[in-house]
Design an enzyme around this catalytic site. Sequence first.
Site, PDB file in Angstrom:
ATOM      1  CG  ASN A   1      13.026   0.588 -21.076  1.00  0.00           C
ATOM      2  OD1 ASN A   1      13.401   1.339 -20.184  1.00  0.00           O
ATOM      3  ND2 ASN A   1      11.803   0.629 -21.549  1.00  0.00           N
TER       4      ASN A   1
ATOM      5  CB  THR B   1       6.406   3.691 -26.617  1.00  0.00           C
ATOM      6  OG1 THR B   1       5.668   2.881 -25.695  1.00  0.00           O
ATOM      7  CG2 THR B   1       5.764   3.570 -27.995  1.00  0.00           C
TER       8      THR B   1
ATOM      9  CG  ASP C   1      10.872   6.187 -21.742  1.00  0.00           C
ATOM     10  OD1 ASP C   1      10.318   5.208 -22.272  1.00  0.00           O
ATOM     11  OD2 ASP C   1      10.927   6.357 -20.508  1.00  0.00           O
TER      12      ASP C   1
END
Length: 268
Positions: A222, A43, A9
Amino acid sequence: MSIKLVAIDIDGTLVNNNREITPEVFDAIQKAKAAGVKIVIATGRPLLGVKNILESLNLLDAGDYVITYNGALVQATATGEAFIDEPLTYNDYLDIEMESRRLDTPLHSITMSTIYTHNRNISKFSVNEAYITGLPLKYRTAAEMSKHEIIKMMYIDEPEKLDATIAKLPPRFRERYTIVKSTPFYLEILNKNASKGLAVQHLAEKLGISHEETMAIGDEENDRSMLEAVGNPVVMANGNPELKKIAKYITKSNEASGVAHAINEWVL
């Protein structure tokens, strides 16, 4: 068993709080790549929005991949070619757009090349997304969107207003779409088959890499699907406490070059 793929990430993970890649993180990624490990940035942004990061990390060679749009696309970084592509349909668009009007919540939609809003009073959050991603922002009516392939849609609002919208979403929304709250003011809506986790799984399968040979490093909700999809989930010290419950390893914080620590300790 050695690690052959590491998905990373960006915000709160790869970069520090000043949005910088530290020399320690840079060096660890170069050593891993030289050792044949696939380093894959994961991403919510489009490829254009992370090109500068990929370039700075020397991840634009043939055989390098990036997961974009929170897993809706997996692309070759050198060419932009997508071998996993899970867009929304126009019927999905109409459904999500109608719900935004019912809930009085601003909305924009993102294609491979453009951000589109149907709000005549353009939200500052749409302007912000255009600034972050480098994509142009255009107004289009719902009827005009039928000719565009939409990668993802985003409900956007002040955090307290967005939370109220989320609480009012119909149950069928979570059944029909992948829904990710990527920031306090962004709720991303994607094809049900799109997620960072599924993207990592499919990429590993394409490359002939086993589940046990995969690692993911993240810090927020996320990133959950990606962490759950790999054999070696790593959560940052600054990460969400709930996320740490599923981690195999806890690395140092993003301010302390936690990605470098993870690569050096558990990959190299």
